[in-house]
Design a protein around this motif. Structure first.
Motif, PDB file in Angstrom:
ATOM      1  N   LYS A  85      42.730  43.629  39.365  1.00 19.69           N
ATOM      2  CA  LYS A  85      43.151  44.268  40.739  1.00 19.69           C
ATOM      3  C   LYS A  85      44.791  44.431  40.514  1.00 19.69           C
ATOM      4  N   TYR A  86      45.425  43.535  39.851  1.00 23.38           N
ATOM      5  CA  TYR A  86      47.000  43.593  39.706  1.00 23.38           C
ATOM      6  C   TYR A  86      47.255  45.168  38.829  1.00 23.38           C
ATOM      7  N   LEU A  87      46.556  45.278  37.931  1.00 26.23           N
ATOM      8  CA  LEU A  87      46.631  46.466  37.111  1.00 26.23           C
ATOM      9  C   LEU A  87      46.676  47.797  37.840  1.00 26.23           C
ATOM     10  N   SER A  88      45.818  47.699  38.755  1.00 25.17           N
ATOM     11  CA  SER A  88      45.444  48.974  39.509  1.00 25.17           C
ATOM     12  C   SER A  88      46.187  49.050  40.892  1.00 25.17           C
ATOM     13  N   SER A  89      47.050  47.978  41.021  1.00 21.44           N
ATOM     14  CA  SER A  89      47.797  48.031  42.376  1.00 21.44           C
ATOM     15  C   SER A  89      49.090  48.775  42.383  1.00 21.44           C
ATOM     16  N   VAL A  90      49.642  48.770  43.594  1.00 24.07           N
ATOM     17  CA  VAL A  90      50.944  49.543  43.906  1.00 24.07           C
ATOM     18  C   VAL A  90      52.120  48.456  43.150  1.00 24.07           C
ATOM     19  N   ASN A  91      51.729  47.337  43.262  1.00 27.29           N
ATOM     20  CA  ASN A  91      52.840  46.371  42.873  1.00 27.29           C
ATOM     21  C   ASN A  91      52.968  46.495  41.473  1.00 27.29           C
ATOM     22  N   TYR A  92      51.953  46.709  40.518  1.00 32.06           N
ATOM     23  CA  TYR A  92      52.340  46.880  39.246  1.00 32.06           C
ATOM     24  C   TYR A  92      52.834  48.275  39.018  1.00 32.06           C
ATOM     25  N   LEU A  93      52.587  49.269  39.389  1.00 33.35           N
ATOM     26  CA  LEU A  93      52.971  50.599  39.138  1.00 33.35           C
ATOM     27  C   LEU A  93      54.476  50.668  39.568  1.00 33.35           C
ATOM     28  N   SER A  94      54.857  49.880  40.355  1.00 35.46           N
ATOM     29  CA  SER A  94      56.337  50.089  40.946  1.00 35.46           C
ATOM     30  C   SER A  94      57.282  49.196  39.652  1.00 35.46           C
ATOM     31  N   VAL A  95      56.616  48.529  38.982  1.00 35.94           N
ATOM     32  CA  VAL A  95      57.419  47.711  37.972  1.00 35.94           C
ATOM     33  C   VAL A  95      57.659  48.748  36.892  1.00 35.94           C
ATOM     34  N   GLY A  96      56.718  49.542  36.754  1.00 38.84           N
ATOM     35  CA  GLY A  96      56.795  50.555  35.571  1.00 38.84           C
ATOM     36  C   GLY A  96      56.529  50.212  33.991  1.00 38.84           C
ATOM     37  N   HIS A  97      55.697  49.081  33.873  1.00 37.26           N
ATOM     38  CA  HIS A  97      55.318  48.574  32.640  1.00 37.26           C
ATOM     39  C   HIS A  97      53.952  49.393  32.023  1.00 37.26           C
ATOM     40  N   PRO A  98      54.071  49.676  30.722  1.00 40.95           N
ATOM     41  CA  PRO A  98      52.978  50.359  30.169  1.00 40.95           C
ATOM     42  C   PRO A  98      51.514  49.324  30.394  1.00 40.95           C
ATOM     43  N   PRO A  99      50.268  49.841  30.215  1.00 44.09           N
ATOM     44  CA  PRO A  99      49.228  48.986  30.370  1.00 44.09           C
ATOM     45  C   PRO A  99      49.097  47.854  29.321  1.00 44.09           C
ATOM     46  N   TYR A 100      49.559  47.931  28.158  1.00 45.86           N
ATOM     47  CA  TYR A 100      49.490  46.928  27.210  1.00 45.86           C
ATOM     48  C   TYR A 100      50.709  46.058  27.044  1.00 45.86           C
ATOM     49  N   TYR A 101      51.509  46.241  27.945  1.00 44.75           N
ATOM     50  CA  TYR A 101      52.683  45.344  27.992  1.00 44.75           C
ATOM     51  C   TYR A 101      52.337  43.545  28.167  1.00 44.75           C
ATOM     52  N   LYS A 102      52.757  42.791  27.353  1.00 37.94           N
ATOM     53  CA  LYS A 102      52.367  41.329  27.255  1.00 37.94           C
ATOM     54  C   LYS A 102      53.222  40.434  27.907  1.00 37.94           C
ATOM     55  N   GLY A 103      54.270  40.890  28.635  1.00 39.39           N
ATOM     56  CA  GLY A 103      55.407  40.026  29.122  1.00 39.39           C
ATOM     57  C   GLY A 103      54.944  39.700  30.443  1.00 39.39           C
TER      58      GLY A 103
END
Length: 156
Positions: A85-103
């Motif tokens: 849910k987080y990876l497909s949310s606006v909150n994650y898209l606003s951060v701008g990290h790539p999908p493989y980001y481990k941070g």
């Protein structure tokens, strides 16, 4: 309470510098004060009728306490974030990290504590702080949070 009164030059002749004939001929030059009782305000009248119908006191409705919102969680609840849910949310898209980001893996794996709950225009949000992670708390929608039953976990 307001009252009704009229002051004319007959009552106060000493305040006039014009002759009486000029004053009477032109009503615009006649200084008169007229105070009229104001009509009751519609809000106050509506509050009085509602109070009379309900049998309560005649206090305005604005003095009543607002209803407490009902939250799906409570403060102090231990939660984790649902990764899908987080990876497909606006909150994650606003951060701008790539999908493989481990941070950000700590929000999926470690426990977080709900510090505050609010209902905004876009829905119910929780302020989550992660235990043992030196990061700032984040406002996240409550629909993407997974409630934990126990506090026991192993950190790798």
């Amino acid at each position: 309470m307001a009252f009704s009164a009229t002051f004319t030059q007959k009552l106060l002749p000493c305040f006039s510098s014009f002759p009486h004939t000029l004053r009477r001929a032109n009503p615009l030059l006649s200084p008169s004060v007229r105070v009229v009782r104001a009509a009751a305000e519609p809000e106050a009248a509506a509050a009085k009728t509602e109070a009379a119908e309900s049998g309560g006191s005649a206090e305005p409705a604005a003095a009543a306490k607002p209803k407490k919102p009902v939250f799906s969680m409570k403060k102090g609840q231990i939660v984790r974030v649902d990764k899908e849910k987080y990876l497909s949310s606006v909150n994650y898209l606003s951060v701008g990290h790539p999908p493989y980001y481990k941070g950000l893996d700590y929000i999926y794996e470690d426990r977080g504590e709900v510090l505050d709950l609010r209902i905004f225009d876009t829905g119910e949000y929780a302020l989550v702080a992660w235990v043992g992670i030196p990061t700032a708390p984040a406002w996240l929608p409550t629909d993407m949070l997974i409630m934990s039953d126990s506090l026991k976990y192993e950190r790798m």
